[in-house]
Enzyme design. Sequence first.
Site, PDB file in Angstrom:
ATOM      1  N   ASP A  95     -22.858  11.136 -11.327  1.00 28.68           N
ATOM      2  CA  ASP A  95     -24.220  10.787 -10.889  1.00 28.68           C
ATOM      3  C   ASP A  95     -24.197   9.969  -9.592  1.00 28.68           C
ATOM      4  O   ASP A  95     -25.244   9.509  -9.142  1.00 28.68           O
ATOM      5  CB  ASP A  95     -24.953  10.011 -12.003  1.00 28.68           C
TER       6      ASP A  95
ATOM      7  N   CYS B 197       0.829  -1.210   0.000  1.00 27.94           N
ATOM      8  CA  CYS B 197       0.000   0.000   0.000  1.00 27.94           C
ATOM      9  C   CYS B 197       0.863   1.261   0.000  1.00 27.94           C
ATOM     10  O   CYS B 197       0.489   2.275  -0.602  1.00 27.94           O
ATOM     11  CB  CYS B 197      -0.928   0.002   1.208  1.00 27.94           C
TER      12      CYS B 197
HETATM   13  C1  BEZ Z   1       0.430  -4.466   2.042  1.00 28.49           C
HETATM   14  O1  BEZ Z   1      -0.012  -3.427   1.540  1.00 28.49           O
HETATM   15  O2  BEZ Z   1       1.609  -4.744   1.951  1.00 28.49           O
HETATM   16  C2  BEZ Z   1      -0.495  -5.375   2.784  1.00 28.49           C
HETATM   17  C3  BEZ Z   1      -1.837  -5.335   2.541  1.00 28.49           C
HETATM   18  C4  BEZ Z   1      -2.677  -6.194   3.241  1.00 28.49           C
HETATM   19  C5  BEZ Z   1      -2.183  -7.034   4.199  1.00 28.49           C
HETATM   20  C6  BEZ Z   1      -0.824  -7.053   4.439  1.00 28.49           C
HETATM   21  C7  BEZ Z   1       0.024  -6.227   3.733  1.00 28.49           C
END
Ligand code: BEZ
Length: 219
Positions: free
Chosen positions: A139, A45
Site C-alpha cells: 500500500d 556498508c
Molecule cells: C561504514 O559503512 O563503514 C561507514 C558508514 C558511515 C560513515 C563512515 C563509515
Amino acid sequence: MALQLGETAPDFEAETTEGTIRFHDWIGDSWAVLFSHPRNFTPVCTTELGYMAQAKPEFDRRGVKIIGLSVDPVENHAKWAEDIAETQGAAPNYPLIGDGDFTVSKLYGMLPADTEGDPTERTPALNQTVRNVFVIGPDKKIKLILVYPMTTGRNFDEVLRVIDSLQLTANHKVATPVNWKEGDDVIIAGSVSDDEARETYPDGWESPRPYIRIVPQPR
Ligand code: BEZ
C-alpha cells in the site's frame, strides 16, 4: 519533519544500477526494503551490501523487493560492486540508487533539506545519518524505520523477522510477542473482543491475564 510509520513513503524518480526507476511503480504490488548508505567504499556498508545479496532469496520468498541507496553518483557503484563481490562473496543483485544530488536522502529525512554540493567531496561521516532501513508495504505505507549508527552493521535477519510479523499481522488480527519468530505462538489483538475471538479460536486461548490471550500462530 521526520517520516512516521503509517505515512505514505515519498515517491521519487532515481538513477539506479538497473536503470531509472519511479519508486512506487518499481514497488508495484510487492513489499519493499530501502536501505541507505552514506558513501561508497565504506567498510561497514560493504559488508551489509554483500550480506543483502546473499539474503535476497529470503526477501524474494516473502514477496519483498530490496533496493540500496548510496550518496554517490550511480557511475561510481560498479567499482564498489566489484569490491563487494571480491570481499563479501556476492555482488549486489538488486538495484542501488545513486543519490548524488541528495534527492532521496532529503525526501526521507536522512539529510538536511539544504544539503548541496559535490557528493564526492563529502566525507562518509558528514552523511552518517544516511544509514536507515525502511520497510514499505504494497500500500506504499511505511511499516518500519530503523536508523543505525555508522559503527554498527545492520542486522538484516531482524528485518526479515519484522517482515514475517508484519505480513502475518496484516492478514490476521494478532500481534507478535517479544523475540517472536515464524511458528511461535502469537497474541490475539486487543481490538478483538472475547466473543469474536471465540469464533476464530473455538478451543480458547492461554490467558495468564485477561488482556494477554495467547494462541498458536494462525496459518
Ligand atoms: C561504514 O559503512 O563503514 C561507514 C558508514 C558511515 C560513515 C563512515 C563509515
